[in-house]
Design a protein around this motif. Sequence first.
Motif, PDB file in Angstrom:
ATOM      1  N   GLY A  62       6.684  -3.697 -11.188  1.00  0.00           N
ATOM      2  CA  GLY A  62       6.698  -5.011 -11.817  1.00  0.00           C
ATOM      3  C   GLY A  62       5.276  -5.491 -12.041  1.00  0.00           C
ATOM      4  N   SER A  63       4.978  -6.697 -11.591  1.00  0.00           N
ATOM      5  CA  SER A  63       3.634  -7.254 -11.759  1.00  0.00           C
ATOM      6  C   SER A  63       2.725  -6.926 -10.574  1.00  0.00           C
ATOM      7  CB  SER A  63       3.722  -8.780 -11.910  1.00  0.00           C
ATOM      8  OG  SER A  63       4.339  -9.359 -10.768  1.00  0.00           O
ATOM      9  N   PRO A  66      -6.342  -7.057  -8.678  1.00  0.00           N
ATOM     10  CA  PRO A  66      -5.716  -8.324  -8.273  1.00  0.00           C
ATOM     11  C   PRO A  66      -4.197  -8.179  -8.121  1.00  0.00           C
ATOM     12  CG  PRO A  66      -7.277  -8.661 -10.068  1.00  0.00           C
ATOM     13  CD  PRO A  66      -7.095  -7.175  -9.935  1.00  0.00           C
ATOM     14  N   ALA A  67      -3.611  -9.034  -7.297  1.00  0.00           N
ATOM     15  CA  ALA A  67      -2.163  -9.046  -7.048  1.00  0.00           C
ATOM     16  C   ALA A  67      -1.696  -7.695  -6.526  1.00  0.00           C
ATOM     17  CB  ALA A  67      -1.387  -9.423  -8.319  1.00  0.00           C
ATOM     18  N   SER A  68      -2.505  -7.070  -5.666  1.00  0.00           N
ATOM     19  CA  SER A  68      -2.138  -5.770  -5.107  1.00  0.00           C
ATOM     20  C   SER A  68      -1.799  -5.899  -3.631  1.00  0.00           C
ATOM     21  CB  SER A  68      -3.267  -4.750  -5.301  1.00  0.00           C
ATOM     22  OG  SER A  68      -4.461  -5.202  -4.702  1.00  0.00           O
ATOM     23  N   ASP A  69      -0.868  -5.056  -3.189  1.00  0.00           N
ATOM     24  CA  ASP A  69      -0.486  -4.974  -1.782  1.00  0.00           C
ATOM     25  C   ASP A  69      -1.154  -3.719  -1.225  1.00  0.00           C
ATOM     26  OD1 ASP A  69       1.073  -4.136   0.583  1.00  0.00           O
ATOM     27  OD2 ASP A  69       2.333  -5.847   0.096  1.00  0.00           O
ATOM     28  N   VAL A  70      -2.091  -3.905  -0.277  1.00  0.00           N
ATOM     29  CA  VAL A  70      -2.931  -2.800   0.182  1.00  0.00           C
ATOM     30  C   VAL A  70      -2.591  -2.443   1.631  1.00  0.00           C
ATOM     31  CG1 VAL A  70      -5.290  -1.932   0.403  1.00  0.00           C
ATOM     32  CG2 VAL A  70      -4.768  -3.681  -1.307  1.00  0.00           C
ATOM     33  N   LEU A  71      -2.354  -1.158   1.874  1.00  0.00           N
ATOM     34  CA  LEU A  71      -2.104  -0.659   3.219  1.00  0.00           C
ATOM     35  C   LEU A  71      -3.174   0.381   3.543  1.00  0.00           C
ATOM     36  CD1 LEU A  71      -0.315  -0.482   5.766  1.00  0.00           C
ATOM     37  CD2 LEU A  71       1.006   1.296   4.602  1.00  0.00           C
ATOM     38  N   VAL A  72      -3.956   0.134   4.604  1.00  0.00           N
ATOM     39  CA  VAL A  72      -5.067   1.018   4.972  1.00  0.00           C
ATOM     40  C   VAL A  72      -4.754   1.678   6.314  1.00  0.00           C
ATOM     41  CG1 VAL A  72      -7.523   1.163   5.499  1.00  0.00           C
ATOM     42  CG2 VAL A  72      -6.726  -0.418   3.738  1.00  0.00           C
TER      43      VAL A  72
END
Length: 523
Positions: A269-270, A305-311
Amino acid sequence: MVDQNDDHNDHDHQDEHKESSSASFISNRHQDAHKEKLKVAITSILASACLAIFKIVIGFSTNSLGILSEAFHSGLDVIAALMTLYAIRLVMRPPDLKYTYGYAKVESISSLSEIVLLFAVAGWIFYEGIERILFKSIQPEITLFSFIIMFVSIGIDFGRSRVLYRTARKYGSQALEADALHFKTDMITSSVVIVGLLFVFLFHIPKADAYAAVIVAGMIIYTSLGLGRRTLDVLLDKAPKGAYQRVLEAVSGLEGVERAHDIRIRKMGSETFVDMHIEVPRTSTHDKAHKVATSVEEKVRGVLPASDVLVHVDATESASETITDRIRLVAAETEGIKNVHSIYLSKITPASRSPEAAKERVTSTDVKNNLSDLHEIKRGSMLHVYLDVQMDRDLDLKTAHGIIDSFEKRLKEVVPELRDITTHMETETSEYVSIGTERKATISYLERIRNAALSIHGVVDCKDIGVVYVNDEQHITLSIKIKSTPEKTINTIEDAHRLATNVQNLVMKLTGASRVIVHTEPG
């Protein structure tokens, strides 16, 4: 002290309020977005239904394949818009235990379904058009209503296409983008149908209507292929163009990050989801590693932008890691060992094996400053380490000895340079902090302590002398300023430590205190 705690609590409450406000703002924004998308989708359904009905009536009454193709196209738009409406309503659901990433891909599935229907309608139109061109002779009846319905269709499609595209771009909705593409295609195909009708009406070429229908089918297929490719990219988790390189450049060279790898990026999606691994020195504390991971997340959100980040943090051996670092790491991983300190190393030479020879002492500072020498040592047991190991005071000797044996065995595996290991077992310092009572000492007593400190070469001032009694034991605290003198050069922390130890021993001898804590400052 109370005021400081109150300020700290107020600060925490302010942070919680900010986080709550931020979460509320995001939630309201998502609700507004879904409401706008629903409104646009419902408007599209109503417009498509009206156009489809009028086109079907006029298409059958005039026997025009071009108008009929447009009627079926509009009818398909009704079905597509209904699918879009369902998809948007489903996407509004928050992530749950079953679909932990949410329902954003439903829009892509809806978009793909619309494309399949477009291909089906285009195939039927193409088949019927070829039939009329090669095998059938059908004379369409051209009326004023034939042109009116097509011009009205173009006007409505133009307005809908603009609104849908604007909303789709604003919220990253593939389903709305598919609808917008349909209506943009409708405008072009309607224009082609009008041209076909003109050829039939003005030049009396009955097959022109069928040719127009075949062109419409071809254009539907062509425009659907582009959207289909983008939809499949999302369903197959293709990374957005250039996103991988932007993420890699953003985190490369970041303080605390040795290397970034296994970067995975996908669009839903977005929102963009980024999973990645970073390597940090294994000597870093958990808190420091967490802060490094947080800074990586912020950097990635800066470029996406508008990102979900898993490190995911990988603790790795770094080039700057010393032998003492590895010893401390093994100790930290050995259950039963609380701490290690006073680590010393000695180089072992064939001569040092003789009783007459003494081992050359190498401090941890020497090891750190002469890493190249140690790396040149042939892999094997060429060093002797001796250190103090703090253990739980409640352990029995047999258990403690077993832990030490395991620790030494592991040390030799991790540090192949170690041949001999001598450990001195001692109990850990108390975990409980004793609360003492500070007492005012006489001026003469404080002066004796001050004069004793100043008698040490290199001490230029002594201040902040305090006397504390803890469990009937006298503890003395003081601060000294130190400075190099012709007799004493002070350049390093080790120099300062030796000088402070001399002050400590002298004051303890003079006063009989159980403990003396000396704070050093540059003079």
